[in-house]
Design an enzyme around this catalytic site. Structure first.
Site, PDB file in Angstrom:
ATOM      1  N   ASP A  39      57.288  54.056 -91.484  1.00 28.16           N
ATOM      2  CA  ASP A  39      58.611  54.077 -90.843  1.00 28.16           C
ATOM      3  C   ASP A  39      58.766  52.748 -90.121  1.00 28.16           C
ATOM      4  OD1 ASP A  39      61.053  55.137 -89.659  1.00 28.16           O
ATOM      5  OD2 ASP A  39      59.946  55.353 -87.797  1.00 28.16           O
ATOM      6  N   SER A  40      59.987  52.505 -89.651  1.00 24.30           N
ATOM      7  CA  SER A  40      60.229  51.300 -88.866  1.00 24.30           C
ATOM      8  C   SER A  40      59.485  51.364 -87.523  1.00 24.30           C
ATOM      9  CB  SER A  40      61.722  51.141 -88.606  1.00 24.30           C
ATOM     10  OG  SER A  40      62.212  52.287 -87.937  1.00 24.30           O
ATOM     11  N   CYS A  63      61.522  57.089 -93.301  1.00 26.95           N
ATOM     12  CA  CYS A  63      62.590  56.369 -92.611  1.00 26.95           C
ATOM     13  C   CYS A  63      63.806  56.437 -93.536  1.00 26.95           C
ATOM     14  CB  CYS A  63      62.171  54.921 -92.391  1.00 26.95           C
ATOM     15  SG  CYS A  63      63.478  53.861 -91.744  1.00 26.95           S
ATOM     16  N   ASN A  64      64.900  56.940 -93.001  1.00 34.80           N
ATOM     17  CA  ASN A  64      66.106  57.077 -93.829  1.00 34.80           C
ATOM     18  C   ASN A  64      66.654  55.724 -94.250  1.00 34.80           C
ATOM     19  OD1 ASN A  64      67.235  60.147 -93.622  1.00 34.80           O
ATOM     20  ND2 ASN A  64      66.059  59.576 -91.822  1.00 34.80           N
ATOM     21  N   GLU A 107      64.262  55.656 -78.165  1.00 29.91           N
ATOM     22  CA  GLU A 107      63.275  54.615 -77.824  1.00 29.91           C
ATOM     23  C   GLU A 107      63.101  54.514 -76.310  1.00 29.91           C
ATOM     24  OE1 GLU A 107      61.390  52.386 -79.743  1.00 29.91           O
ATOM     25  OE2 GLU A 107      61.897  53.606 -81.497  1.00 29.91           O
ATOM     26  N   CYS A 157      68.211  60.416 -89.566  1.00 29.10           N
ATOM     27  CA  CYS A 157      67.370  59.358 -89.012  1.00 29.10           C
ATOM     28  C   CYS A 157      66.156  60.060 -88.431  1.00 29.10           C
ATOM     29  CB  CYS A 157      68.129  58.606 -87.915  1.00 29.10           C
ATOM     30  SG  CYS A 157      67.095  57.443 -87.001  1.00 29.10           S
ATOM     31  N   HIS A 205      64.341  59.435 -86.050  1.00 26.05           N
ATOM     32  CA  HIS A 205      64.279  59.493 -84.589  1.00 26.05           C
ATOM     33  C   HIS A 205      64.998  60.736 -84.046  1.00 26.05           C
ATOM     34  CE1 HIS A 205      63.032  55.311 -84.595  1.00 26.05           C
ATOM     35  NE2 HIS A 205      63.039  55.262 -83.279  1.00 26.05           N
TER      36      HIS A 205
HETATM   37  N1  DGL Z   1      63.613  55.660 -88.373  1.00 28.18           N
HETATM   38  C1  DGL Z   1      64.821  55.007 -88.817  1.00 28.18           C
HETATM   39  C2  DGL Z   1      65.566  55.906 -89.817  1.00 28.18           C
HETATM   40  O1  DGL Z   1      65.148  57.025 -90.118  1.00 28.18           O
HETATM   41  C3  DGL Z   1      65.751  54.657 -87.692  1.00 28.18           C
HETATM   42  C4  DGL Z   1      65.309  53.641 -86.731  1.00 28.18           C
HETATM   43  C5  DGL Z   1      65.621  52.208 -87.124  1.00 28.18           C
HETATM   44  O2  DGL Z   1      66.792  51.796 -87.085  1.00 28.18           O
HETATM   45  O3  DGL Z   1      64.684  51.529 -87.476  1.00 28.18           O
HETATM   46  O4  DGL Z   1      66.588  55.510 -90.305  1.00 28.18           O
END
Ligand code: DGL
Length: 310
Positions: free
Chosen positions: A13-14, A76-77, A155, A204, A206
């Site tokens: 993931d990011s 991560c989407n 975050e 997302c 998060h």
């Molecule tokens: N985890 C990312 C997602 O699922 C969102 C966070 C980001 O913008 O990196 O899209």
């Protein structure tokens, strides 16, 4: 097929959000070993250009395949929307993303066939959810909203336990949130409510950490979908069909970050609900060095085909 049952599943993931998916994988598949890489140094992916995110997908996919791993989960989407098709083309192991499982769960859940999706700008602009939902049920209408401030809220909320708590009074989520969150959430979500959705996809990784608070804003008649559980089911099914499920015995989980390992260990444990153990550091220069000419050529060919089809 080689016997790779003992190999770990690679997850990335990011940053920390994908740990919501890792958590479900650990629950659904306790025998499986996992290698997780959170690209915290380059988080957020959401506002970035699609090409740049694709490059990150190739870099991290290469790093994981070199471990090696038996399957990759793009938790991560934004990265799924930008790069899953390319990754499936380049890597010779299964690559599973989070968009299709989330879309499938939403299509199963909706009764009035009005589905809302909230996600990062990158995911919404890609149209990935609308495409995925339409391919499953063309009669479902998708109402999308980019909610980038929710990523910031998570975050910031995760880092809260180190800061004074006076005005961070709400804990109706897995992270601390300010009361002002509710106004931001209403601004984002009221148009979807007015459109009459009965199902809302948290597009997302998060956002499951804000699930209870989002439920308060949309009300009890809207069913909230997080793709994490459905993704874990997909992974289990894929490994089972391929005869690649791990043998019984508790799997090992190893966590890496491109950012600060100490911070990742502290915050990651809160999302996972269990300790991460010592977190390893992966340098961006290493990831960048993993893209070779042949991979770049595959990316160029993929993009030319994509342009020709659009
Ligand atoms: N985890 C990312 C997602 O699922 C969102 C966070 C980001 O913008 O990196 O899209």
């Amino acid at each position: 097929m080689p016997d790779n049952r003992a190999l770990p599943i690679g997850v990335f993931d990011s940053g920390l959000g994908g740990l919501t998916v890792a958590r479900e994988l650990m629950l659904a598949l306790p025998d499986e070993s996992l290698v997780y890489l959170g690209d915290t140094a380059r988080c957020p992916y959401g506002p970035r250009d699609r090409d740049e995110v694709r490059e990150f997908v190739l870099q991290i996919g290469s790093w994981l395949t070199q471990r090696p791993v038996k399957l990759i989960v793009i938790a991560c989407n934004t990265a799924t929307a930008a790069g899953i098709s390319l990754a499936q083309r380049v890597f010779d192991i299964p690559v599973i993303g989070v968009v299709e499982p989330g879309a499938r769960a939403a299509v199963k859940a909706t009764v009035n066939r009005g589905v809302g999706v909230i996600a990062t700008v990158g995911t919404i602009n890609s149209g990935a959810y609308s495409t995925a939902v339409r391919s499953l049920d063309a009669g479902v209408t998708v109402y999308s909203a980019a909610t980038p401030r929710f990523v910031d809220v998570v975050e910031a909320g995760l880092r809260m336990d180190d800061s004074p708590l006076e005005d961070w009074i709400s804990q109706t989520a897995d992270v601390f949130i300010r009361p002002s969150f509710y106004q931001i959430a209403r601004d984002y979500l009221n148009p979807l409510k007015r459109a009459g959705i009965d199902t809302l996809v948290l597009g997302c990784t998060h956002f499951p950490l804000l699930s209870a608070a989002i439920q308060q804003v949309v009300g009890p008649n809207v069913r909230i979908i997080s793709s994490a559980e459905e993704t874990a089911r997909d992974v289990a099914e894929t490994l089972s069909i391929r005869g690649q499920l791990a043998l019984p015995g508790r799997g090992h989980r190893t966590f890496y970050t491109t950012g600060d390992p100490i911070e990742f260990e502290r915050l990651g444990g809160r999302i996972l609900g269990s300790a991460t153990g010592v977190v390893g550091k992966v340098e961006l220069t290493l990831l960048e060095s993993l893209i070779d000419d042949s991979m770049r050529a595959q990316k160029d060919a993929f993009e030319s085909e994509e342009d020709a089809c659009s």
